[in-house]
Design an enzyme around this catalytic site. Structure first.
Site, PDB file in Angstrom:
ATOM      1  N   GLU A 158       0.840  -1.200   0.000  1.00  0.00           N
ATOM      2  CA  GLU A 158       0.000   0.000   0.000  1.00  0.00           C
ATOM      3  C   GLU A 158       0.874   1.249   0.000  1.00  0.00           C
ATOM      4  OE1 GLU A 158      -2.335   2.985  -0.144  1.00  0.00           O
ATOM      5  OE2 GLU A 158      -3.140   0.960  -0.443  1.00  0.00           O
ATOM      6  N   ALA A 159       0.595   2.153  -0.940  1.00  0.00           N
ATOM      7  CA  ALA A 159       1.398   3.367  -1.068  1.00  0.00           C
ATOM      8  C   ALA A 159       1.182   4.337   0.083  1.00  0.00           C
ATOM      9  CB  ALA A 159       1.083   4.058  -2.391  1.00  0.00           C
ATOM     10  N   HIS A 211     -16.734   7.443  -9.646  1.00  0.00           N
ATOM     11  CA  HIS A 211     -17.346   6.111  -9.676  1.00  0.00           C
ATOM     12  C   HIS A 211     -16.787   5.295 -10.841  1.00  0.00           C
ATOM     13  CE1 HIS A 211     -21.213   7.626  -7.427  1.00  0.00           C
ATOM     14  NE2 HIS A 211     -20.147   7.560  -6.655  1.00  0.00           N
TER      15      HIS A 211
END
Length: 611
Positions: free
Chosen positions: A78-79, A547
Site C-alpha cells: 500500500e502506497a 465512480h
C-alpha cells in the site's frame, strides 16, 4: 468557557475516536502478538503465496479472506498509511467527507498523504475544465474518504453483466450471497434520531455475519419531509432501500458506519482489523509497487520501493492487482500488459497487447446550490455555535449532524414524459439499450453549501447514470510512481448531453415541489430557456463523480475490449489477477462501493476454490 471548549472541539473529538487497530496490542489465539508482526520489513526481499498490490476497498477484502486460511501467506503493498494518523479525524467523521473531495486542481488543496492528486485532462464536455480526480492513497482506499453510501445495482444490470461476460454466476440471484457476505447490518435507531418516524428497510437483503457495518445515521436531516414531498410530486414510488435489486423510486439510504460510535467503517476498520489476527499476513505500508515481475509470461512477484529502497516481493502462486480503477490500469501497462502503441511509446517491452485503460467509464454529476429554510450540515462550516453543539452531541451521545454525511434520501428513475418526448429517436434508441429496470438518473440531495456558510444550504446533485462515453487512462512515463494521464471524457456524448438538458428541466420541477429553497440557484444562476443555453450552463457545474469502472474490464477472451476473464485472470499470462472496480465491465447504476466489496468477495472465493 463555552468558546474555549469550541476552540478545542477538534482535539476533544479526536480523543473520542478509536485509534487505528494497529496501535493496540493484539492477542491472536490467546497468545501475545507484537504489533510489528503484521508489517513487512522494508528493504528485505520476501516470498509469499499471494502478493496484493493495493490496500484499498478490494485489496484488503481479498487479503483478509485469503489469510483466513492459515496455510496461505499474504502480503499487501500500500502506497499510503493509516488515514487516522495521516488525515486527523476527517476520514472518520461522516459529516467531514466533503473535505476529501476538493474539485480544484491547485496542489495546495490536495491532502498528499491520503490522495494521489490526479488531475484530469481538460474535459470537453464540461467546458474544457480540469478536475482533481480524488482516489484514496491510504489503507482502506476510497472507503476511507467517501460518503459511505451503500447501494446495490438493479437485477437487470447483473443479467446484462452475466450476458456480456458469458458467465451466469454474475446474475443477481447468484451474486447476492457475495453482496451479503461482507455486511453486518443494524436497523436504524430512531430513538437516537429523535424522530417518531418509521425508516423502512429490507432485512432480507442483508446478513449479520460480515465485518463491515451497514446501518443509518443517528441524525435525521430536517430537510427530509420536504424531499419526500418533492419526490411524491415527481410520482416516484417509495422503496425500502436500494440493496434488494430494485433502483426505481426513492428511499432512505444506508451507509457504512459503526452503529454504536457512528464513526465511518472502511475496508481498513472492517477487514484489515480481522487480518491482523492472522500469523500469515503482512502489510507493506508507504510502499510503491513499481512493476510486476515476469518469467516469460508468468507473474512471479512485484518490484517495490519504500523510502527509496527497491526490493522484490515474490509470489509463489499469484500477484493480485487491486490498486483501483486508475492505478491498476497503470500497473498493468508499466509491467508490459496494455495497448502496444502506448507501451512502445514509453519503451516498455510488450508481454500482452490488450486494451488496458481504453474503456473507462464514470458518472457525471451536477451541483445546484440554494439557500435553505431548514437547518442543515452547511452551518458546520461557519456557525461556531452550531458546530460546538454538534461536537457535544457526537462525543456525548453519538447523535447530531456530525454523524451524517449530509443526506438521508435519494432517488432513481428513468426520465419520464413529457421530458422524454423531447429526446430525438437516436437518443431514445441508445437509452433503450439499457435494461428495462435500470435507472438513467440519480437524485442525490445533501444539506451542504458554500464553504464558511453561516446559514443553511441545500445542494441538489442529479447524476447521469446512462453513460455512453468512454474515457482513457494512459501513461506519462514507464515509472509507476508518476501519475498516469486520466481522461474520463465526462459528459461528452450527445446522448448524455441531451439527457442532461431534460434532467435540468426535471430538476426545476423537483426543487419547486420540495418547498425547501430560498432565492435563486447560487452556482450557475438562472439559465436560459433554450436547450442550447441550458446545455452550456450545466457544463459549468458538472463533474466526474469518482465512480470509475472498466479500465481492465472482464469479458470473453475473444472480446476486443476485455482484459480479464470472469475470475479476474489477465488474458495471455499466468499467475496474475485483477480484483477491483476496474474489472466491472459496465458502468454501475448508483454508487460503486458495495459492488466493489462484492467483486472482492466473489473473486477471493474463486481463488480459494482454485478457479
Amino acid at each position: 468557557m463555552a468558546l474555549r471548549r469550541f476552540l478545542t472541539w477538534a482535539s476533544i473529538l479526536s480523543a473520542a475516536l478509536a485509534a487505528p487497530p494497529l496501535l493496540n496490542q493484539q492477542q491472536a489465539g490467546g497468545n501475545l502478538r507484537p504489533v510489528g508482526t503484521s508489517f513487512g520489513v522494508p528493504g528485505s526481499s520476501s516470498k509469499f503465496d499471494y502478493v496484493i498490490i493495493g490496500g484499498g476497498t478490494a485489496g484488503l477484502t481479498v487479503a483478509e479472506r485469503l489469510s483466513e486460511n492459515p496455510t496461505i501467506s499474504v502480503a499487501v503493498i500500500e502506497a499510503g498509511g493509516f488515514y487516522e494518523l495521516d488525515n486527523g479525524n476527517v476520514s472518520q467523521i461522516p459529516a467531514f467527507y466533503l473535505k476529501n473531495f476538493n474539485q480544484t486542481v491547485a496542489p495546495e488543496t490536495v491532502q498528499p498523504l491520503i490522495d494521489w492528486a490526479y488531475v484530469t485532462e481538460p474535459q470537453v464536455g464540461l467546458a474544457n475544465r480540469q478536475f482533481h480526480y480524488s482516489q484514496g492513497k491510504t489503507l482502506g482506499g476510497s472507503t476511507g474518504r467517501n460518503s459511505n453510501i451503500f447501494t446495490r445495482p438493479n437485477k437487470g444490470f447483473h443479467k446484462r453483466w452475466a450476458e456480456l461476460v458469458g458467465d451466469r454466476s454474475w446474475e443477481w440471484d447468484n451474486i447476492l450471497p457475495f453482496y451479503k457476505k461482507s455486511v453486518a447490518f443494524t436497523p436504524p435507531n430512531t430513538e437516537k434520531m429523535g424522530v417518531n418516524i418509521e425508516i423502512p428497510y429490507d432485512l432480507a437483503a442483508y446478513d449479520s455475519g460480515g465485518p463491515l457495518h451497514v446501518t443509518y445515521s443517528n441524525y435525521y436531516q430536517p430537510m427530509n419531509p420536504g424531499l419526500i414531498k418533492g419526490f411524491a410530486a415527481l410520482n416516484l414510488s417509495f422503496q425500502t432501500g436500494f440493496s434488494s435489486g430494485r433502483m426505481d423510486g426513492y428511499g432512505y439510504l444506508a451507509v457504512s458506519i459503526d452503529p454504536d460510535t457512528q464513526i465511518k467503517d472502511s475496508s481498513e476498520t472492517a477487514f484489515l482489523t480481522q487480518a491482523f489476527n492472522a500469523a500469515n499476513f503482512r502489510v507493506y505500508k508507504n510502499t510503491i509497487a513499481k512493476k510486476i515481475m515476469f518469467e516469460g509470461t508468468t507473474a512471479t512477484g512485484v518490484q517495490v520501493e519504500t523510502a527509496g529502497v527497491v526490493y522484490t516481493l515474490e509470489a509463489a502462486k499469484e500477484v493480485i492487482v487491486a490498486a483501483g480503477v486508475t492505478r491498476s490500469a497503470q500497473m498493468l501497462m508499466v509491467s508490459g500488459i496494455g495497448p502496444r502503441e502506448i507501451l512502445t511509446q514509453h519503451n516498455i517491452p510488450v508481454i500482452v497487447d490488450r486494451p488496458v485503460g481504453q474503456n473507462w467509464q464514470d458518472h457525471c454529476a451536477f451541483e445546484f446550490q440554494y439557500e435553505m429554510n431548514v437547518e442543515g450540515n452547511a452551518a458546520l462550516e461557519g456557525d461556531k455555535q452550531f458546530l460546538y453543539q454538534a461536537t457535544e452531541d457526537f462525543v456525548q451521545t453519538q447523535t447530531g449532524p456530525l454523524t451524517n454525511w449530509g443526506g438521508d434520501i435519494l432517488g432513481f428513475e428513468k426520465l419520464p414524459n413529457p421530458y422524454r418526448e423531447a429526446l430525438d429517436q437516436r437518443v431514445l434508441d441508445e437509452l433503450d439499450e439499457l435494461p428495462k429496470d435500470q435507472p438513467e438518473l440519480e437524485w442525490l440531495i445533501a444539506s451542504h453549501g458554500p464553504q464558511m456558510a453561516m446559514t443553511s444550504y441545500v445542494t441538489f446533485t442529479p447524476a447521469i447514470l446512462a453513460v455512453t462515453s468512454k474515457g482513457t487512462i494512459g501513461l506519462t512515463s514507464a515509472d509507476a510512481a508518476d501519475n498516469p494521464t486520466i481522461d474520463p471524457k465526462t459528459f461528452s456524448s450527445p446522448t448524455e448531453q441531451a439527457l442532461g438538458v431534460q434532467m435540468y428541466k426535471r430538476l426545476q420541477e423537483f426543487v419547486n415541489a420540495t418547498g425547501l429553497t430560498k432565492g435563486p440557484e447560487l452556482k450557475v444562476g438562472e439559465l436560459g430557456t433554450s436547450d442550447a443555453d441550458i446545455l452550456e450552463g450545466i457544463k459549468q457545474t458538472g463533474l466526474p463523480w469518482y465512480h470509475g469502472v472498466a479500465s481492465c474490464p472482464m469479458g470473453k477472451e475473444n472480446d476486443p475490449n476485455a482484459v480479464v476473464d470472469t475470475n479476474g485472470k489477465v488474458f495471455g499470462v499466468r499467475g496474475l489477477r485483477v480484483v477491483d472496480a476496474s474489472v466491472i465491465p459496465l458502468i454501475t447504476p448508483g454508487h460503486t462501493m458495495a459492488p466493489v466489496y462484492m467483486v472482492a468477495e466473489k473473486l477471493a472465493d474463486a481463488i480459494l476454490r482454485g478457479l
